[in-house]
Enzyme design. Structure first.
Site, PDB file in Angstrom:
ATOM      1  N   SER A 269       0.826  -1.196   0.000  1.00 43.51           N
ATOM      2  CA  SER A 269       0.000   0.000   0.000  1.00 43.51           C
ATOM      3  C   SER A 269       0.861   1.247   0.000  1.00 43.51           C
ATOM      4  O   SER A 269       1.997   1.244   0.504  1.00 43.51           O
ATOM      5  CB  SER A 269      -0.920   0.026   1.222  1.00 43.51           C
ATOM      6  OG  SER A 269      -0.220   0.466   2.371  1.00 43.51           O
ATOM      7  N   ASP A 270       0.333   2.332  -0.573  1.00 47.70           N
ATOM      8  CA  ASP A 270       0.950   3.625  -0.334  1.00 47.70           C
ATOM      9  C   ASP A 270       0.703   3.960   1.137  1.00 47.70           C
ATOM     10  O   ASP A 270      -0.209   3.422   1.773  1.00 47.70           O
ATOM     11  CB  ASP A 270       0.359   4.684  -1.257  1.00 47.70           C
ATOM     12  CG  ASP A 270       1.303   5.850  -1.476  1.00 47.70           C
ATOM     13  OD1 ASP A 270       2.254   6.009  -0.690  1.00 47.70           O
ATOM     14  OD2 ASP A 270       1.092   6.615  -2.427  1.00 47.70           O
ATOM     15  N   TYR A 271       1.523   4.850   1.681  1.00 46.26           N
ATOM     16  CA  TYR A 271       1.413   5.153   3.107  1.00 46.26           C
ATOM     17  C   TYR A 271       0.008   5.649   3.461  1.00 46.26           C
ATOM     18  O   TYR A 271      -0.475   6.648   2.897  1.00 46.26           O
ATOM     19  CB  TYR A 271       2.443   6.205   3.493  1.00 46.26           C
ATOM     20  CG  TYR A 271       3.814   5.655   3.793  1.00 46.26           C
ATOM     21  CD1 TYR A 271       4.240   4.442   3.280  1.00 46.26           C
ATOM     22  CD2 TYR A 271       4.699   6.353   4.607  1.00 46.26           C
ATOM     23  CE1 TYR A 271       5.496   3.936   3.571  1.00 46.26           C
ATOM     24  CE2 TYR A 271       5.961   5.864   4.907  1.00 46.26           C
ATOM     25  CZ  TYR A 271       6.350   4.643   4.377  1.00 46.26           C
ATOM     26  OH  TYR A 271       7.605   4.150   4.666  1.00 46.26           O
TER      27      TYR A 271
END
Length: 787
Positions: free
Chosen positions: A313-315
C-alpha cells in the site's frame, strides 16, 4: 563495544540461530518455493497477518514505533506489545527523516530491531526494511542525483541504469532492501506538485527510463543479487489528477488507461520483472479507489500481465478507504476491501490489517488470499537473502554510501539533465577570460535545492559556489538573493512539512533593490530562479488530522513569488543575462523568455548542481538535455501535452495555442543536420517489420550529443489516435563534422493501437513516421501496412 566485536556478536547470533536443527525454511541450500511452503505450514494465522503489516518510526500509522530504538537501546516493552509475532516491513531511523541523522547509529538501530525479532518471535522471520530511492538513496550521506524529471531530460536509459546501480548499492548497504521507486506516473498535469517525481508526460519515455531504473536497482533480468534491492513501481495508477491536485480522481476511459497510463507499468512487469507494485491513493474509474480496485490489481496486474511480486500500500492508503474515500465504514472494513482487491501489505504501519484474522474467521476474506499474500512476502525475503544474512554491516555502510567514486557519475547525470531552452546570438557559452565581473542573483543562486524524497547528501555545491570555483579569483563575483520564494526558506527544505507562507513584500522590495545594484556593477548577470520544496511537493490532507494539511499543488504556472518583479527590474539595465531554472515543475516562463537571451532549465540537479551549471554556462559541457514535458505559455492552455488527438488544440481568440517550448525540445552549442529519412521497404504485413534510417550530421563547431526522436501516427484508424506518439529515440554523440545513420525498427510494438473492441493490434493502412530533433520539428515518411 568496538565495531569489530559488535559485528562478531551479530554473526554469532545469526550462526546460533542456524546451528539449531534447522527446518527446511532455514536451509540456504533449499529452493525458495520449498522454503516458502515449509515456513507457511508452520505459521499461525496471527503470524501470517503480521507478515502483511508494516511498522514505522514515523509518528503515524497503526503500528507506530517512534521510540522503538532510543539512545542506542531497544524498547523491549514496545516491541513485545507492537510486534509480538514479528512484522513484514519496517521504515525507521534515517528513512523517517529521509536521510537526516547518523548512518552508523541508524545501522545499529536496525540491527537491534532485527536481533530482537529473530530471538523473540517463534519462527524468527526477519524484518525487511524499506526506504525511498527516487533520485538517490534517502539515507544519511547518500549520493544525491538529479530529481526524476531531470532524469527524464537526459533521454539516456544507459546512464540512468548506471545511476541506479549506485542507488541500489547505497540503499542495500544502509539496510533498505526494498526501495519505493521508481515512479511511473505521467507528468501530464504541470500544476501537480509531484511532477518532479515523474520522468515525463510521455508513456514511452517513462517506460524506457523506468525500465532502466528497475534494471539498475534489481540487476539485469530481475534477479536480485547481494548488492541489489527490490524495486517498487508506483503509483498504480495516479494518472492525470483532477485540478492538478494530489490524490484527486483520474476519471478516464479504459482505452485511455490502457493506451496512456498502463504502458510504463506493463513494461516494468513484463520486461523489468519488477519485485513490487504500489497502488495509488486516488480513484480511477469513476468511484473505485486503486487500493480497493480488484480489476487493477488482480485482473490486469496479475492475470493479464503475469505479475507474481508483492503489492504494497501507499502510506496510509488503506485507511484512506475509510477516512477519506468513505467506501468503508471502519478501518477493519478498509482492510477487507484492500486484501480482497489484491493489496498484500499495509504500509507504513498496520491500521487496517490487524482485523484480517477476524475477517477470515467470519468469511469476509478467503484464507487463500491471506496465504498467497504471505507467500509473496516470504518469497521476497528469501530472494533478498534476509534469512541467511539478516544484519547490516555498519563499516560497509560507511564505505559505500556517498563514496567519492560516485561523484563523477553524479556530475555526468547532472550535465545531461540540463536543457538549453534559449541562446540568442550565441550568448552562451561565456568566456570567463573576457568577463571582469559577474552578478549571481536569485532565490536559488546560493541555496541547497534537492527536491522532495531526498536524503541529505555528503555535500552540495550551490550555483554561486560553482561559478566562483570555475572562474577563479580573476573575476569579481557579487551575489544578491533578489527575492524569496517562501517563508521560511531554509536550505535545504528537504521533506520538512511546513505550511507555505508568502514572503514579505517589503523584504522582497529591499532584496530587489540590492539585486539591481549588484547587477548594475557587473558585466554579466546570472539569474537563478525557479521553485523550492515548499511550493511544489506532495500535498497532504485531512488523513493526518485536523490542522495537519499542507499543500503542494498550484493553480498557476507562474514563477512563484515576486520573481517576475525581479526579472523586470533587472531587464531595465540591459545587461547580458543568463537565466537558470532550478525547480520541480515546468513553469510558464513566457515573460522571462522575452526578457533574457539565454535560458537553461536545470530542474533539481543533485549534489553537483553548481558545478554542472557552471560547466554548462562556461562551455565545459555542451548541453544535451531534451524536454521530457511540454512547457505551456500559461495555465489556460492546459492540458498541453504533445500527444493530443486531432480535434484538440483548435485555437484561442487572444493567444497562440502553440506551447512555449515543445516536448523533446533542447538546444546545443553545435548544430545537427537531419537528412531525408528512408525505409528499407515501403510496405509490410501487419505482423511484419521495416527499418527507418535517418542520417544525422554534426554540422557545427563543437562535439555534442543529439537525441534523435521517432514518432508514429496512423493516417486513418478505427479509434481516434494522437497526432503523433513517441515510438523510439536514440541518443548519439557526434564529433564536429561527424555523420551517423540512426536506425529505428518499425513493427507491431511501434504501430499497434487499442481498437474499438479494446484489442491491441496493428490495423492495415498508411502510417506516418516522423523523425526529428523534437516533437515539433520532424520530417515525415509514409509506411503502408497490409492485411
Amino acid at each position: 563495544m568496538t565495531r569489530l566485536t559488535a559485528a562478531a556478536a551479530l554473526l554469532a547470533i545469526s550462526t546460533a540461530i542456524h546451528a539449531r536443527e534447522a527446518p527446511l525454511y532455514q536451509r540456504a541450500d533449499a529452493a525458495v518455493p520449498q522454503r516458502v511452503e515449509d515456513l507457511l505450514t508452520r505459521m499461525t494465522q496471527e503470524e501470517k497477518v503480521a507478515q502483511l503489516e508494516g511498522g514505522t518510526t514515523l509518528p503515524f500509522g497503526g503500528t507506530a514505533l517512534p521510540d522503538l530504538v532510543k539512545d542506542g537501546r531497544l524498547n523491549e516493552d514496545m516491541a513485545r506489545k507492537a510486534i509480538p509475532n514479528g512484522v513484514g516491513s519496517v521504515s525507521m531511523g534515517a528513512m523517517a527523516g529521509f536521510g537526516k541523522g547518523s548512518l552508523v547509529e541508524d545501522a545499529k538501530a536496525r540491527n537491534l530491531v532485527q536481533e530482537w525479532v529473530l530471538k523473540n518471535t517463534r519462527l524468527g522471520i526477519p524484518v525487511v526494511f524499506h526506504g525511498e530511492g527516487l533520485h538517490g538513496a534517502a539515507v544519511p550521506g547518500g549520493t544525491s542525483f538529479p530529481q526524476a524529471i531531470g532524469l527524464g531530460s537526459t533521454w539516456d536509459p544507459a546512464l540512468v541504469r548506471r545511476m541506479f546501480t549506485v542507488v541500489s548499492a547505497e540503499s542495500r548497504a544502509a539496510g533498505n532492501l526494498v526501495v519505493l521507486a521508481p515512479v511511473l506516473d505521467l507528468a501530464r498535469e504541470p500544476r501537480f506538485g509531484r511532477v518532479e517525481e515523474s520522468y515525463s508526460e510521455d508513456p514511452y519515455l517513462v517506460g524506457e527510463i523506468g525500465l532502466a531504473a528497475i534494471q539498475g536497482l534489481q540487476g539485469p533480468g530481475g534477479e536480485i543479487g547481494p548488492n541489489s534491492v527490490a524495486a517498487t513501481a508506483k503509483h498504480f495508477v495516479h494518472g492525470q489528477p483532477e485540478n492538478g491536485t494530489n490524490n484527486a480522481p483520474n476519471d478516464v476511459s479504459e482505452r485511455t488507461m490502457r493506451s496512456i497510463f498502463f504502458p510504463p507499468f506493463e513494461k516494468a512487469v513484463r520486461i523489468g520483472h519488477i519485485a513490487a507494485v504500489m497502488p495509488s491513493y486516488n480513484e480511477n474509474d469513476g468511484g473505485v479507489p486503486s487500493h480497493a480496485n480488484s480489476w487493477l490489481l488482480r485482473d490486469v496486474l496479475r492475470k493479464e500481465w503475469g505479475f507474481t511480486g508483492l503489492t504494497v500500500s501507499d502510506y496510509l492508503g488503506i485507511e484512506r478507504l475509510h477516512k477519506v474515500h468513505a467506501v468503508a465504514a471502519t478501518d477493519a472494513d478498509a482492510g477487507v476491501l484492500a486484501m480482497n482487491a489484491g493489496v498484500d501489505m499495509e504500509l507504513p504501519g498496520a491500521t487496517s490489517y490487524p482485523g484480517l484474522t477476524n475477517a477470515v474467521r467470519r468469511g469476509a476474506v478467503p484464507q487463500s488470499y491471506i496465504d498467497d499474500a504471505v507467500r509473496r512476502v516470504l518469497a521476497l525475503k528469501f530472494r533478498l537473502g534476509l534469512f541467511d544474512h539478516p544484519f547490516i554491516d555498519p563499516a560497509r555502510a560507511e564505505a559505500v554510501i556517498g563514496a567519492s567514486t560516485s561523484i563523477p557519475l553524479a556530475r555526468k547525470v547532472a550535465d545531461e539533465a540540463m536543457v538549453l531552452l534559449k541562446n540568442d546570438k550565441a550568448l552562451l557559452p561565456l568566456d570567463p577570460l573576457k568577463i571582469r565581473s559577474i552578478a549571481v542573483i536569485g532565490p536559488n543562486a546560493d541555496k541547497v535545492r534537492l527536491g522532495t524524497y531526498s536524503g541529505l547528501p555528503p555535500y552540495f555545491v550551490t550555483v554561486r559556489q560553482g561559478i566562483e570555483k570555475r572562474v577563479g579569483k580573476g573575476t569579481v563575483i557579487s551575489y544578491a538573493e533578489g527575492v524569496r520564494i517562501s517563508e521560511p526558506d531554509q536550505s535545504p527544505l528537504l521533506n520538512t512539512i511546513l505550511p507555505f507562507q508568502p514572503p514579505s513584500a517589503e523584504k522582497d522590495a529591499e532584496l530587489i533593490a540590492q539585486a539591481v545594484e549588484a547587477a548594475r556593477k557587473a558585466d554579466v548577470v546570472i539569474l537563478v530562479l525557479g521553485g523550492n520544496e515548499a511550493v511544489s511537493r506532495e500535498a497532504f490532507g485531512r488523513e493526518f488530522g485536523p490542522g495537519a494539511a499542507h499543500f503542494g499543488d498550484s493553480d498557476t504556472l507562474d514563477l512563484p513569488g515576486r520573481q517576475g518583479d525581479l526579472v523586470r527590474a533587472l531587464q531595465s539595465l540591459n545587461k547580458p543575462t543568463v537565466a537558470v531554472l532550478l525547480n520541480g515543475r515546468p513553469y510558464a516562463i513566457e515573460d522571462l523568455s522575452h526578457s533574457v537571451p539565454a535560458i537553461i532549465e536545470g530542474w533539481y540537479l543533485g549534489q553537483e548542481t553548481g558545478n554542472a551549471v557552471a560547466g554548462a554556462i562556461f562551455g565545459d559541457v555542451n548541453p544535451s538535455g531534451k524536454l521530457p514535458v511540454t512547457i505551456a505559455r500559461n495555465v489556460g492552455q492546459l492540458p498541453v501535452f504533445y500527444n493530443h488527438t486531432p480535434a484538440a488544440r483548435m485555437g484561442y481568440v487572444f493567444n497562440s495555442n502553440k506551447p512555449l517550448y515543445p516536448f523533446g525540445f533542447g538546444l546545443s552549442y553545435t548544430k545537427f543536420q537531419y537528412d531525408t529519412p528512408t525505409l528499407d521497404r515501403n510496405s509490410i504485413a501487419v505482423d511484419g517489420t521495416a527499418t527507418l534510417s535517418v542520417p544525422v550530421t554534426n554540422s557545427g563547431p563543437r562535439d555534442g550529443a543529439e537525441v534523435v526522436q521517432m514518432y508514429v501516427h496512423p493516417k486513418y484508424s478505427s479509434t481516434v489516435q494522437p497526432v503523433k506518439r513517441l515510438a523510439g529515440f536514440e541518443r548519439i554523440q557526434l564529433r564536429a563534422g561527424e555523420r551517423r545513420i540512426v536506425h529505428f525498427r518499425i513493427g507491431p510494438e511501434q504501430l499497434a493501437i487499442w481498437d474499438r473492441d479494446l484489442k491491441r493490434r496493428v490495423e492495415p493502412g498508411a502510417y506516418e513516421l516522423m523523425v526529428g530533433t523534437n516533437s515539433d520539428q520532424t520530417e515525415t515518411i509514409e509506411l503502408s501496412v497490409n492485411k
